[in-house]
Design a protein around this motif. Structure first.
Motif, short mmCIF file in Angstrom:
data_model
loop_
_atom_site.label_atom_id
_atom_site.label_comp_id
_atom_site.label_asym_id
_atom_site.label_seq_id
_atom_site.Cartn_x
_atom_site.Cartn_y
_atom_site.Cartn_z
N LEU A 1 0.82 -1.21 0.00
CA LEU A 1 0.00 0.00 0.00
C LEU A 1 0.85 1.26 0.00
O LEU A 1 0.33 2.37 0.14
CB LEU A 1 -0.94 0.01 1.21
CG LEU A 1 -1.91 -1.17 1.34
CD1 LEU A 1 -2.81 -0.99 2.55
CD2 LEU A 1 -2.74 -1.33 0.08
N ASN A 2 2.15 1.10 -0.16
CA ASN A 2 3.07 2.23 -0.16
C ASN A 2 3.17 2.78 -1.59
O ASN A 2 3.89 2.24 -2.43
CB ASN A 2 4.45 1.80 0.34
CG ASN A 2 5.42 2.95 0.45
OD1 ASN A 2 5.12 4.08 0.06
ND2 ASN A 2 6.60 2.68 0.97
N ARG B 1 -3.25 8.15 5.09
CA ARG B 1 -2.38 7.33 5.93
C ARG B 1 -3.19 6.63 7.02
O ARG B 1 -2.87 5.50 7.42
CB ARG B 1 -1.28 8.19 6.55
CG ARG B 1 -0.27 7.42 7.38
CD ARG B 1 0.77 8.35 7.97
NE ARG B 1 1.71 8.81 6.97
CZ ARG B 1 2.88 8.22 6.73
NH1 ARG B 1 3.24 7.16 7.42
NH2 ARG B 1 3.68 8.68 5.81
N GLU B 2 -4.24 7.27 7.49
CA GLU B 2 -5.10 6.65 8.50
C GLU B 2 -5.77 5.39 7.97
O GLU B 2 -6.15 4.50 8.74
CB GLU B 2 -6.18 7.64 8.97
CG GLU B 2 -5.62 8.85 9.71
CD GLU B 2 -6.68 9.91 9.96
OE1 GLU B 2 -7.86 9.66 9.60
OE2 GLU B 2 -6.34 10.97 10.50
N GLN B 3 -5.91 5.29 6.65
CA GLN B 3 -6.50 4.10 6.02
C GLN B 3 -5.44 3.10 5.59
O GLN B 3 -5.76 2.08 4.97
CB GLN B 3 -7.32 4.52 4.79
CG GLN B 3 -8.33 5.62 5.05
CD GLN B 3 -9.34 5.23 6.11
OE1 GLN B 3 -9.88 4.12 6.07
NE2 GLN B 3 -9.59 6.10 7.06
N GLY B 4 -4.16 3.38 5.88
CA GLY B 4 -3.08 2.47 5.53
C GLY B 4 -2.34 2.83 4.25
O GLY B 4 -1.33 2.21 3.92
N TRP B 5 -2.82 3.85 3.51
CA TRP B 5 -2.18 4.24 2.26
C TRP B 5 -1.06 5.25 2.52
O TRP B 5 -1.25 6.22 3.24
CB TRP B 5 -3.20 4.89 1.32
CG TRP B 5 -4.34 4.01 0.93
CD1 TRP B 5 -5.61 4.02 1.45
CD2 TRP B 5 -4.32 2.97 -0.06
NE1 TRP B 5 -6.38 3.07 0.84
CE2 TRP B 5 -5.62 2.40 -0.09
CE3 TRP B 5 -3.35 2.48 -0.92
CZ2 TRP B 5 -5.96 1.36 -0.95
CZ3 TRP B 5 -3.69 1.45 -1.77
CH2 TRP B 5 -4.97 0.89 -1.79
N LEU B 6 0.09 5.04 1.90
CA LEU B 6 1.18 6.00 1.97
C LEU B 6 1.25 6.73 0.64
O LEU B 6 1.75 6.20 -0.36
CB LEU B 6 2.51 5.30 2.27
CG LEU B 6 2.60 4.57 3.61
CD1 LEU B 6 3.98 3.94 3.76
CD2 LEU B 6 2.32 5.50 4.76
#
Length: 472
Positions: free
Chosen positions: A68-69, A405-410
């Motif tokens: 997810l980065n 970012r709170e959802q895991g996405w960078l």
């Protein structure tokens, strides 16, 4: 901030030990708890292997999910078979070519394949080597440029001449390091208006008798765009006709050199241009190999001064080497050869086209939301940059990055360099393994966040210090 420091002795957690779960004990759960090791000094004695594994494993769970980065260009997925091969080769020291001659042969074959892919006039005559990544490859290419210039100017250097290197302000930070470490003046071409990378005429105008070379980037990390390598070479050809100055070009193809040959076959950027003397790429980016492996190639032995190649007697064998590092694992080189065999030209074309299709489709869907404005569209590197639309005042790119970012996405947010410090953007890198399905999930999460962002009274993180460090 210092590079690395020990712990602050005044901090309340200074003496806190790692927490051992009773179940981590190999045989005696209660006894195992008394073996909790310190965090900042070597333990007094050993731990059972399972206890050590669990302690490290648990702490690493807090790392982000690499798939997810969308900030990194580095490969985050390979086939299991590649992982097996890497595991079988992780104990092989790449530098010991006498002991591991087949690994050395696979490195040689990779260099030959890249020379052919990049249209070297005589692939058999081109020279090259593997590196730990493009940063080392760029350093080696820069060293070769400087040494060739030094030999041509032996009567003036170092007494009265200081070498310089012409490059765009958008280059990767390794070029800044090269100029600092090897005492070369960087002549940076700033961004202007909607031009976010080097342009040919400005580059040529900055060249003089002390210029060791011009760096052209095939795939800017800031927005995914290709710099006009052929135009830069043409401008330097014209400069030579006017002044006699013969300025070589190095192509930093960290990403694009493994994309353009498959998707942009009509684009002339490589050794077909006589002025291009060297090219580098990252095997661990769009070369589709786990980090870290890079490649540096020179058109012919004349472009790589012989005195830079060390020949050492290592473990009984004569070994030529051109590298900043010495010992390193052979696993990544083996993985690169595996990937070349596994995919071939058509396989690479399919993988890179899929990444580009995902990038273009995702860019179009983000633009259709109405809140964002695209700078690039993912039609060169599978990478695009976008900013908020002119009428958006309730949030900025840093708010979007923080909420994703709170959802895991960078998804990195950052400010452009001179002369476009006024422009802050988000950037998405689409790599193999980031599928259309994952892109759809990103759109869903962004769509859920937008109503909240629109209701904000003002941007909450409108601060240059909020910029991430992921733009390279």
């Amino acid at each position: 901030m210092p590079l690395h420091q020990g712990p602050d002795a005044s901090h309340p957690d200074h003496e806190r030990r790692l927490a051992l779960n009773p179940f981590y004990g190999a045989a005696d759960p209660i006894g195992g708890m008394t073996e909790a090791p310190p965090r900042h000094r070597l333990p007094d004695g050993p731990l059972p292997p399972m206890s050590a594994y669990q302690l490290v494993h648990d702490e690493l769970m807090l790392d982000g999910n690499s798939r997810l980065n969308l900030a990194t260009f580095v490969t985050t997925w390979m086939e299991p078979q590649a992982g097996v091969l890497m595991g079988e080769c992780r104990d092989k020291n790449m530098i010991d070519k006498d002991e591991y001659p087949r690994t050395a042969e696979l490195e040689r074959r990779c260099v030959a394949m890249l020379a052919d892919l990049w249209n070297a006039p005589d692939p058999a005559a081109a020279v090259g080597c593997s590196t730990t990544g493009s940063s080392e490859a760029c350093m080696l290419a820069g060293m070769a440029l400087k040494r060739r210039w030094t030999k041509r100017n032996a009567d003036r250097y170092p007494a009265s001449a200081r070498p310089n290197l012409v490059l765009g302000v958008n280059v990767q930070v390794c070029w800044e390091k090269f100029c600092e470490f090897w005492e070369v003046e960087p002549r940076l071409v700033p961004m202007e208006g909607d031009r976010f990378h080097l342009d040919a005429e400005t580059a040529a105008a900055l060249c003089d008798e002390n210029t060791i070379g011009v760096v052209a980037v095939l795939g800017s990390t800031f927005d995914g765009s290709y710099e006009p390598v052929a135009e830069i070479c043409a401008a330097l050809d014209a400069l030579q006709e006017r002044t006699g100055l013969d300025i070589p070009v190095h192509v930093d193809g960290a990403s694009g050199a493994m994309v353009a040959p498959f998707l942009d076959e009509d684009l002339v950027w490589d050794f077909r241009l006589p002025r291009v003397s060297s090219i580098n790429t990252s095997g661990h980016k769009y070369g589709l190999v786990y980090p870290g492996v890079g490649w540096a190639l020179w058109r012919s032995p004349e472009e790589l001064p012989e005195e830079l190649v060390f020949r050492v007697n290592y473990l009984g064998g004569d070994m030529p080497t051109f590298a900043l590092n010495f010992s390193r694992p052979g696993a990544q080189v083996v993985a690169q050869y595996y990937t070349f065999l596994r995919l071939g030209r058509e396989g690479y074309r399919a993988v890179q086209q899929t990444s580009r299709d995902v990038a273009r489709g995702l860019a179009e869907r983000i633009e259709a939301m109405g809140d964002f404005q695209l700078l690039t569209h993912g039609n060169q590197l599978p990478v695009f940059a976008f900013t908020t639309a002119p009428d958006v005042t309730s949030f900025d790119v840093f708010d979007v990055s923080r909420r994703l970012r709170e959802q895991g996405w960078l998804v990195p947010a950052y400010t452009f360099p001179a002369n476009r410090e006024d422009l802050s953007v988000l950037r998405v890198v689409c790599r193999n393994g980031f599928s259309a399905d994952l892109a759809g999930l990103l759109i869903e999460d962004l769509s859920r966040l937008l109503p909240e962002l629109r209701r904000q009274s003002h941007p909450f993180t409108h601060d240059k210090e909020a910029a991430t460090s992921f733009h390279h």
